[in-house]
Write a protein that holds these residues in place. Structure first.
Motif: not given
Length: 626
Positions: A125-129, A150-153, A157-159
């Motif tokens: 996700a970081f790479q694409d963004a 942010d949602d993916r982060c 964190e939840k995982l």
């Protein structure tokens, strides 16, 4: 590959921090592109002056004007060569800058790629963004993409929290499982012990008694069974351990104890194949370590008498693989072998100022002490003789207490075993108890002699008597109950007891103090009041050893060391240990007073009357009536 690994090692573990780094690198990349464009413009601007020089020369060359002279032709050729060199230099600089810019852009790109590979879904996700951010997205599109990031982060964190919780639960389950397995093993060992105890009891190897709490305790057993119980991981009892280590010389030698411990250790280590997990072995090994440590710390004299025991200890430690437990015993053994001081030095508070007798004021004045550094006493001071009336009762009690405290703390617990202080070899088996008894006899005779030395003046004799009562009163306040008993023993001696006329003129205040002392230190009801007073007092304390000696004499007289069937009467030895260990607890807190050597020397060197001399002087002081 190594460079990528180094970059990966430097990445932060926190996801939020990683995201912030990515955003910063994207901004830096954008700034780098702008700087490149600016450098290109600068290069173009540098080329314009050259073009301005070249253009007129070419126009002039192409014109149909008159031909150049040789000098002009040479100048033009030089200028052309110079222009060519400038063009080449400009191209080289341009190429150099372009290459540097390319390398820098490539390096930044590699750093961004390394960071974006930090974790699975989040890094993608970081790479694409970041890649889309370099394409100059619109403001609304950028916000949407960062929101997605942010949602993916948050999901990551939840995982991560879920994984940590699962790991924590798994560790807790493992501990529970280990605890359950250990409990199961110990339960099996307990069942075997109960079965073994029943068998041993039926074979006459051990006898149990039940206490008030329905707990079975050993009354008598063979030495082998006593040691087996000492090392049993299921029945740790510190009182049993302390009693055994204190009293075992009464029924087994140190060599015999070491051999039995080594044998039991080999038997327990044979279970190692059935208990591969260290957790099962720890309680077993811990009992051996604790027993050996207690032996070394409390009764080092056993190892000094038989140095071969130290070698046996080292051989035993070589079989213990638990380094932590092994080091506990080795540290104690090393301190003992190197004669290191094992006592913790207590930082004492400033002692109360000594009350110096008037005859000693000159000697203890600040000027005299300053001028006599390293000198014991002044010339002419050696013949100063103190009288008991010169000394304040409190200071006299302090100095007497310091003398007796030194004798008291030197008494070793095993000197009380087998009534050794009453045997012919008491100077060997109970040297410090013997010294304490001899000192007490000296003090009793000294106190009586002080009173009886005043033969012709009854009033002065009564003053000395009052000073002795005040001494006893101060000793009681200092918790020196041995000193109190010495004062009372002197007053109740036949030579002093009969001095009724002298007692008749003693002040009421002093007679009341004497009655209080008699009530506290009375031997009635087996020293009931004195025991209560000692137990309620705060340390430091010097108890009256005679209380404990009378208990031990009674216990030894009424109970045999060996029961019928040859079993050791350990119930008796445990009671003995209880009395002795209580006595030993009072040795741990020292008194804190200044030493006045002259007062102590007066007490120690006083020429006392024998019993016959004392009674003869008593008759001189107060002759028999008629």
């Amino acid at each position: 590959m190594n460079k990528d690994q180094e970059v990966m090692d430097e990445l932060p573990n926190d996801v939020a921090e990683l995201r912030l780094n990515c955003s910063n690198l994207a901004v830096q990349n954008e700034e780098l592109v702008i700087k490149c464009q600016q450098l290109m413009k600068q290069l173009e601007n540098q080329r314009k002056p050259v073009q301005e020089i070249i253009s007129p020369a070419k126009q002039y060359e192409n014109s149909k004007g008159p031909p150049f002279s040789d000098k002009q032709a040479a100048t033009i050729a030089y200028l052309r060569a110079r222009v060519n060199m400038l063009e080449i230099g400009i191209k080289e600089r341009e190429s150099f800058h372009r290459k540097n810019l390319t390398d820098m852009a490539k390096q930044h790109s590699e750093q961004i790629q390394s960071i974006l590979k930090r974790s699975y879904e989040t890094e993608r996700a970081f790479q694409d963004a970041c890649a889309r951010a370099t394409e100059y997205p619109s403001e609304g599109e950028g916000e949407e993409k960062f929101k997605e990031l942010d949602d993916r982060c948050k999901l990551s964190e939840k995982l991560k929290a879920l994984v940590e919780k699962e790991n924590s639960d798994l560790r807790a389950d493992v501990y529970k499982l280990r605890g359950a397995l250990q409990e199961e093993v110990l339960k099996k060992l307990e069942e075997k012990r109960i079965s073994r105890d029943e068998k041993d009891e039926s074979e006459g190897l051990i006898i149990f008694i039940e206490t008030d709490g329905s707990e079975k305790r050993i009354k008598g057993a063979t030495p082998d069974k006593l040691i087996e119980r000492l090392l049993d991981p299921l029945s740790f009892d510190n009182k049993y351990l302390q009693a055994f280590m204190l009293t075992f010389p009464s029924f087994i030698s140190s060599r015999g104890l070491m051999d039995l411990i080594a044998m039991k250790h080999r038997e327990f280590m044979a279970l190692k194949s059935k208990m591969e997990d260290k957790g099962y072995q720890t309680p077993i090994i811990l009992r051996f370590v604790n027993a050996i440590k207690t032996w070394l710390e409390g009764y080092w004299s056993d190892f000094q008498d038989d140095p071969s025991l130290v070698g046996d200890i080292n051989a035993l430690l070589d079989t213990i693989k638990d380094e932590k437990l092994n080091s506990i015993v080795k540290s104690v053994l090393t301190r003992k072998l190197t004669n290191e001081d094992q006592t913790h030095q207590v930082v004492k508070a400033t002692p109360p100022k000594a009350i110096i007798p008037k005859p000693l004021h000159k000697r203890y004045s600040p000027d005299a002490q300053t001028s006599q550094v390293g000198v014991k006493q002044k010339v002419g001071d050696a013949d100063i003789k103190l009288s008991i009336l010169d000394i304040d009762p409190l200071e006299l009690a302090r100095q007497l207490t310091l003398i007796e405290a030194e004798l008291f703390v030197n008494i070793k617990p095993r000197e009380f075993l087998d009534m050794a202080w009453m045997k012919d070899n008491k100077d060997v088996k109970s040297p410090n108890i013997t010294k304490m008894v001899q000192w007490s006899n000296h003090c009793i005779q000294w106190i009586a002699s002080e009173i009886l030395s005043v033969k012709d003046n009854m009033k002065l004799r009564a003053q000395v008597f009052e000073r002795i009562i005040s001494l006893g009163h101060q000793l009681e306040k200092l918790n020196n109950f041995n000193g109190v008993r010495e004062v009372l023993a002197a007053i109740e001696s036949s030579a002093i007891y009969r001095l009724k006329k002298t007692k008749g003129i003693i002040g009421t205040k002093f007679m009341k103090q004497l009655d209080d002392l008699l009530r506290v230190a009375s031997s009635e009801h087996n020293y009931k009041n004195l025991r209560a007073r000692v137990h309620s007092a705060n340390p430091p304390i010097i108890p009256f050893p005679g209380v404990y000696q009378s208990d031990l004499v009674f216990l030894s007289t009424c109970n045999k060391n060996i029961l019928d069937g040859g079993l050791v009467n350990f119930h008796k030895f445990q009671k003995e240990a209880g009395y002795i260990l209580e006595f030993q607890t009072y040795q741990k807190t020292p008194y804190n007073f200044e030493v006045v050597a002259e007062i102590q020397d007066m007490i120690k060197n006083y020429k006392v009357f024998s019993e016959e001399e004392a009674y003869s002087n008593s008759l001189i002081c107060e002759p028999r009536a008629g």
